[in-house]
Scaffold this motif. Sequence first.
Motif, PDB file in Angstrom:
ATOM      1  N   GLY A 276      -3.090  -4.051 -12.706  1.00  0.00           N
ATOM      2  CA  GLY A 276      -4.425  -3.808 -12.166  1.00  0.00           C
ATOM      3  C   GLY A 276      -5.510  -4.309 -13.092  1.00  0.00           C
ATOM      4  N   GLN A 277      -6.732  -3.972 -12.753  1.00  0.00           N
ATOM      5  CA  GLN A 277      -7.879  -4.473 -13.506  1.00  0.00           C
ATOM      6  C   GLN A 277      -7.837  -4.042 -14.959  1.00  0.00           C
ATOM      7  OE1 GLN A 277     -11.641  -3.729 -11.663  1.00  0.00           O
ATOM      8  NE2 GLN A 277     -12.782  -4.247 -13.487  1.00  0.00           N
ATOM      9  N   THR A 278      -7.391  -2.812 -15.234  1.00  0.00           N
ATOM     10  CA  THR A 278      -7.297  -2.339 -16.611  1.00  0.00           C
ATOM     11  C   THR A 278      -5.879  -2.462 -17.155  1.00  0.00           C
ATOM     12  OG1 THR A 278      -7.042  -0.088 -15.763  1.00  0.00           O
ATOM     13  CG2 THR A 278      -9.248  -0.765 -16.431  1.00  0.00           C
ATOM     14  N   GLY A 279      -5.018  -3.144 -16.422  1.00  0.00           N
ATOM     15  CA  GLY A 279      -3.660  -3.405 -16.874  1.00  0.00           C
ATOM     16  C   GLY A 279      -3.379  -4.898 -16.883  1.00  0.00           C
TER      17      GLY A 279
ATOM     18  N   ILE B 155      -8.946  -0.754  -5.142  1.00  0.00           N
ATOM     19  CA  ILE B 155      -9.362  -2.135  -5.365  1.00  0.00           C
ATOM     20  C   ILE B 155      -9.026  -2.601  -6.780  1.00  0.00           C
ATOM     21  CG2 ILE B 155     -11.715  -1.512  -6.070  1.00  0.00           C
ATOM     22  CD1 ILE B 155     -12.632  -4.043  -4.521  1.00  0.00           C
ATOM     23  N   GLN B 156      -9.035  -1.661  -7.748  1.00  0.00           N
ATOM     24  CA  GLN B 156      -8.703  -2.031  -9.122  1.00  0.00           C
ATOM     25  C   GLN B 156      -7.240  -2.458  -9.241  1.00  0.00           C
ATOM     26  OE1 GLN B 156     -10.335   0.674  -8.228  1.00  0.00           O
ATOM     27  NE2 GLN B 156     -12.224   0.857  -9.411  1.00  0.00           N
TER      28      GLN B 156
ATOM     29  N   GLN C 109      -2.824  -9.004  -6.000  1.00  0.00           N
ATOM     30  CA  GLN C 109      -3.017  -9.524  -4.647  1.00  0.00           C
ATOM     31  C   GLN C 109      -2.648 -11.000  -4.498  1.00  0.00           C
ATOM     32  OE1 GLN C 109      -7.103  -8.775  -3.705  1.00  0.00           O
ATOM     33  NE2 GLN C 109      -7.892  -9.969  -5.424  1.00  0.00           N
ATOM     34  N   ASN C 110      -2.442 -11.701  -5.623  1.00  0.00           N
ATOM     35  CA  ASN C 110      -2.043 -13.117  -5.547  1.00  0.00           C
ATOM     36  C   ASN C 110      -0.533 -13.296  -5.601  1.00  0.00           C
ATOM     37  OD1 ASN C 110      -4.655 -14.231  -5.358  1.00  0.00           O
ATOM     38  ND2 ASN C 110      -4.958 -13.985  -7.557  1.00  0.00           N
ATOM     39  N   SER C 111       0.225 -12.220  -5.492  1.00  0.00           N
ATOM     40  CA  SER C 111       1.687 -12.317  -5.452  1.00  0.00           C
ATOM     41  C   SER C 111       2.109 -13.116  -4.221  1.00  0.00           C
ATOM     42  CB  SER C 111       2.309 -10.921  -5.408  1.00  0.00           C
ATOM     43  OG  SER C 111       1.874 -10.132  -6.509  1.00  0.00           O
ATOM     44  N   ASP C 112       3.233 -13.849  -4.334  1.00  0.00           N
ATOM     45  CA  ASP C 112       3.683 -14.682  -3.206  1.00  0.00           C
ATOM     46  C   ASP C 112       4.025 -13.825  -1.983  1.00  0.00           C
ATOM     47  OD1 ASP C 112       3.352 -16.882  -4.786  1.00  0.00           O
ATOM     48  OD2 ASP C 112       5.476 -17.100  -5.288  1.00  0.00           O
TER      49      ASP C 112
ATOM     50  N   ALA D 247      -3.223   3.473   4.461  1.00  0.00           N
ATOM     51  CA  ALA D 247      -3.393   3.164   3.035  1.00  0.00           C
ATOM     52  C   ALA D 247      -3.916   1.736   2.868  1.00  0.00           C
ATOM     53  CB  ALA D 247      -2.067   3.321   2.299  1.00  0.00           C
ATOM     54  N   PRO D 248      -4.907   1.531   1.995  1.00  0.00           N
ATOM     55  CA  PRO D 248      -5.491   0.195   1.806  1.00  0.00           C
ATOM     56  C   PRO D 248      -4.489  -0.869   1.368  1.00  0.00           C
ATOM     57  CG  PRO D 248      -6.856   1.889   0.773  1.00  0.00           C
ATOM     58  CD  PRO D 248      -5.601   2.566   1.197  1.00  0.00           C
TER      59      PRO D 248
END
Length: 400
Positions: A327-330, A347-348, A354-357, A368-369
């Motif tokens: 994530g954003q902090t990971g 979102i974080q 989110q760019n995983s194949d 769930a989002p």
Amino acid sequence: MSVTILKEKCRGCKLCLKACPFDAIYMDNGKAVINSEKCTNCGACESSCKFGAILVEREQKEEVKDLSAYKGVWVYAEQRQGKLMFTSLELLGEGRKLADKLGVELSAVLLGHEVDDICQELIHYGADKVIYANHKLLQNYTTDGYTKVIADLINEKKSEIVIIGATNIGRDLAPRVAARLNTGLTADCTKLDIDEEQRILLQTRPAFGGNLMATIVTPNHRPQMSTVRPGVMKKMEKDESRTGVVEKVDVNLHDEDLRVKVEEIVKSAKQTVNLVEAQYIVSGGRGLGGPEGFKLMQELADALGGVVGSSRAAVDAGWISHDHQVGQTGKTVRPRVYIACGISGAIQHLAGMQNSDCIIAINKNPDAPIFSVADYGIVGDLYKVVPMLIEEVKKLKEQK
């Protein structure tokens, strides 16, 4: 820059009080007074005053550099004990795109001692030139030594763009180089592009907790500098037929330039997970219900030949160590397959995967989002679904 109120002109109309966005003006005996602790010198009060009673003294703009003298894209090729970091290959792939748009040369900047074999590898992965600084005092990374050498090279050769990986070393090195060169630095970028008309680097990074993406430019200073999160960019395919130039440069570095001397490098005995290079990642979140759920995640990851990831919520709960956090902090990752189990999809977290194949989401909540970015979504109890996945993966392996 400072703000001055001319008492003889102040009429006590209080327009400036209303205009000040920082509540930095108050009235005293019918005259406006500036609270210097709150004032940010924004100038809003000056434009609001109808009587010319407020003066904002502005610093003179420094002389703008001759930007046309700066050419080329540079990528800092980070190596540790003679091993090139994977992040450097990712940056070469992105640097190649930027250099092609600008019609300039892509150079890899390599610092170290007797690491000549890395030079050809950098060329095979996209570099036109390798600027190689070989010196015994560069064998191990030191802030003083590496900052001095890179800053001296940029001052001499005048690169237009410099990209550095946002690794532990890169986060230490980049701001020091930028400060020494009196230029800007955009940290933790997730996207880079070129405004070809103005020849400006467009540096995009998450802002306000990942709730929006900010695109930052450095119009009046050179070089334009960015650090890029590992795992965000895609490396080029290795092409051993590529040829390039290796430019060995003289290094003006002495013992007295270094305030810190590296006596010994001791590697941590604790095994850390390599999320950035993993092709299969099985991540667990708050929906696991407790730390025991990660044993199931590990079982699926082992069956796939992958590693275990985590959401921040699970790390904050103490269920798993921070080196597993995505994530954003990971970590930012882009594996072939990312399986999110019991992760809602803040979102974080999405910013990091989110760019995983291929994304597979398993969650009890159909709203769930995480499902908005998933290629495949399974609504159900992960403690029933995951064992079924493990069984099927093992069957497929046996058939092979």
